[in-house]
Design an enzyme around this catalytic site. Structure first.
Site, PDB file in Angstrom:
ATOM      1  N   ASP A  10      19.092   9.723  74.209  1.00 61.44           N
ATOM      2  CA  ASP A  10      19.884   8.592  73.710  1.00 61.44           C
ATOM      3  C   ASP A  10      20.699   8.066  74.898  1.00 61.44           C
ATOM      4  OD1 ASP A  10      22.057  10.277  74.047  1.00 61.44           O
ATOM      5  OD2 ASP A  10      22.753  10.158  71.979  1.00 61.44           O
ATOM      6  N   HIS A  11      21.643   7.161  74.609  1.00 57.04           N
ATOM      7  CA  HIS A  11      22.447   6.576  75.690  1.00 57.04           C
ATOM      8  C   HIS A  11      23.259   7.641  76.438  1.00 57.04           C
ATOM      9  CE1 HIS A  11      24.648   6.684  71.921  1.00 57.04           C
ATOM     10  NE2 HIS A  11      25.786   6.694  72.604  1.00 57.04           N
ATOM     11  N   CYS A  67      20.843  14.316  75.066  1.00 57.32           N
ATOM     12  CA  CYS A  67      21.878  13.437  74.505  1.00 57.32           C
ATOM     13  C   CYS A  67      23.188  13.798  75.208  1.00 57.32           C
ATOM     14  CB  CYS A  67      21.962  13.534  72.981  1.00 57.32           C
ATOM     15  SG  CYS A  67      22.547  15.099  72.310  1.00 57.32           S
ATOM     16  N   GLY A  68      24.308  13.353  74.704  1.00 52.69           N
ATOM     17  CA  GLY A  68      25.569  13.614  75.404  1.00 52.69           C
ATOM     18  C   GLY A  68      25.832  15.108  75.556  1.00 52.69           C
ATOM     19  N   THR A  69      25.692  15.816  74.467  1.00 51.29           N
ATOM     20  CA  THR A  69      25.940  17.269  74.489  1.00 51.29           C
ATOM     21  C   THR A  69      24.655  18.082  74.465  1.00 51.29           C
ATOM     22  OG1 THR A  69      25.975  17.291  72.083  1.00 51.29           O
ATOM     23  CG2 THR A  69      28.107  17.013  73.201  1.00 51.29           C
ATOM     24  N   GLY A  70      23.580  17.488  74.047  1.00 53.86           N
ATOM     25  CA  GLY A  70      22.331  18.225  73.779  1.00 53.86           C
ATOM     26  C   GLY A  70      22.292  18.801  72.370  1.00 53.86           C
ATOM     27  N   ILE A  71      23.421  18.734  71.676  1.00 58.76           N
ATOM     28  CA  ILE A  71      23.509  19.383  70.358  1.00 58.76           C
ATOM     29  C   ILE A  71      22.788  18.553  69.295  1.00 58.76           C
ATOM     30  CG2 ILE A  71      25.052  20.201  68.538  1.00 58.76           C
ATOM     31  CD1 ILE A  71      27.158  20.732  70.739  1.00 58.76           C
ATOM     32  N   GLY A  72      23.176  17.291  69.168  1.00 58.12           N
ATOM     33  CA  GLY A  72      22.589  16.466  68.115  1.00 58.12           C
ATOM     34  C   GLY A  72      21.079  16.357  68.246  1.00 58.12           C
ATOM     35  N   HIS A 100      11.335  34.354  75.244  1.00 64.51           N
ATOM     36  CA  HIS A 100      11.551  34.917  73.903  1.00 64.51           C
ATOM     37  C   HIS A 100      11.165  33.964  72.779  1.00 64.51           C
ATOM     38  CE1 HIS A 100      14.822  38.010  75.294  1.00 64.51           C
ATOM     39  NE2 HIS A 100      13.831  37.906  76.156  1.00 64.51           N
ATOM     40  N   ARG A 135       6.912  41.495  69.533  1.00 71.60           N
ATOM     41  CA  ARG A 135       8.167  41.333  68.769  1.00 71.60           C
ATOM     42  C   ARG A 135       8.657  39.888  68.795  1.00 71.60           C
ATOM     43  NH1 ARG A 135       9.809  43.179  73.675  1.00 71.60           N
ATOM     44  NH2 ARG A 135      11.851  42.598  74.474  1.00 71.60           N
ATOM     45  N   HIS A 136       8.436  39.236  69.921  1.00 67.24           N
ATOM     46  CA  HIS A 136       8.854  37.828  70.002  1.00 67.24           C
ATOM     47  C   HIS A 136       7.903  36.934  69.200  1.00 67.24           C
ATOM     48  CE1 HIS A 136      12.008  38.865  72.665  1.00 67.24           C
ATOM     49  NE2 HIS A 136      11.226  39.231  73.650  1.00 67.24           N
TER      50      HIS A 136
HETATM   51  C1  RB5 Z   1      26.656   9.871  71.431  1.00 68.74           C
HETATM   52  O1  RB5 Z   1      27.915   9.371  71.669  1.00 68.74           O
HETATM   53  C2  RB5 Z   1      26.725  11.391  71.243  1.00 68.74           C
HETATM   54  O2  RB5 Z   1      27.267  11.679  69.992  1.00 68.74           O
HETATM   55  C3  RB5 Z   1      25.339  11.983  71.364  1.00 68.74           C
HETATM   56  O3  RB5 Z   1      24.812  11.668  72.613  1.00 68.74           O
HETATM   57  C4  RB5 Z   1      25.256  13.494  71.260  1.00 68.74           C
HETATM   58  O4  RB5 Z   1      26.157  14.119  72.100  1.00 68.74           O
HETATM   59  C5  RB5 Z   1      25.265  14.032  69.897  1.00 68.74           C
HETATM   60  O5  RB5 Z   1      25.165  15.256  69.681  1.00 68.74           O
END
Ligand code: RB5
Length: 145
Positions: A10-11, A67-72, A100, A135-136
């Site tokens: 994403d951006h 993405c910004g954090t990689g989380i979403g 793993h 196991r993996h």
């Molecule tokens: C976008 O602002 C941000 O929320 C997205 O890149 C990401 O970090 C979400 O997890």
């Protein structure tokens, strides 16, 4: 063998994706960029879906999502059956998620890791094989249900 890598961001991951593409070019890896293509605000689940489809459809062997954090973007990718996206902030995690988890997607946070570290994480992800340990394999089968 990795023939083609699917890239998506994403951006918030756009700038780091440009660095990763330069690194892939310099190291002889082939890739396709599934977007986004500029820093306009956009929705990471769309790019997670495009990259997942490229892998599941056999067009690409591995993916990198940013993405910004990689989380979403990793949450979105991991909702898709057959996708194992490992969010990594260091090389230890990148090695482990291949050994793993047999991760088929690397997720990165463009606002979390700088380009130098990200490139090392990418290199580790692309060059580390799945261990093949029973196991993996058993645990991965349990994820797939
Ligand atoms: C976008 O602002 C941000 O929320 C997205 O890149 C990401 O970090 C979400 O997890």
């Amino acid at each position: 063998m990795i023939r083609m890598i699917a890239l998506g961001s994403d951006h918030g991951g756009f700038a780091l994706k440009q660095d990763i593409m330069k690194w892939l070019d310099a190291h002889g890896y082939e890739y396709k960029d599934y977007g986004c293509y500029d820093e306009s605000s956009c929705d990471y689940p769309e790019y997670a879906r495009k990259v997942a489809d490229a892998i599941l459809g056999g067009e690409c062997d591995r993916g990198i999502l940013i993405c910004g954090t990689g989380i979403g973007i990793s949450i979105a990718a991991n909702r898709i059956p057959g996708i194992r996206a490992g969010l990594c902030t260091d090389c230890f995690m990148a090695e482990a998620t291949r050994l793993h988890n047999d991760a088929n997607i690397l997720a990165l946070g463009g606002r979390v890791v700088g380009p130098g570290l990200a490139e090392k994480i990418v290199e580790t992800f692309l060059t580390t094989p799945f261990s093949g340990d029973e196991r993996h394999s058993r645990r991965i089968r349990k994820i797939e249900g």
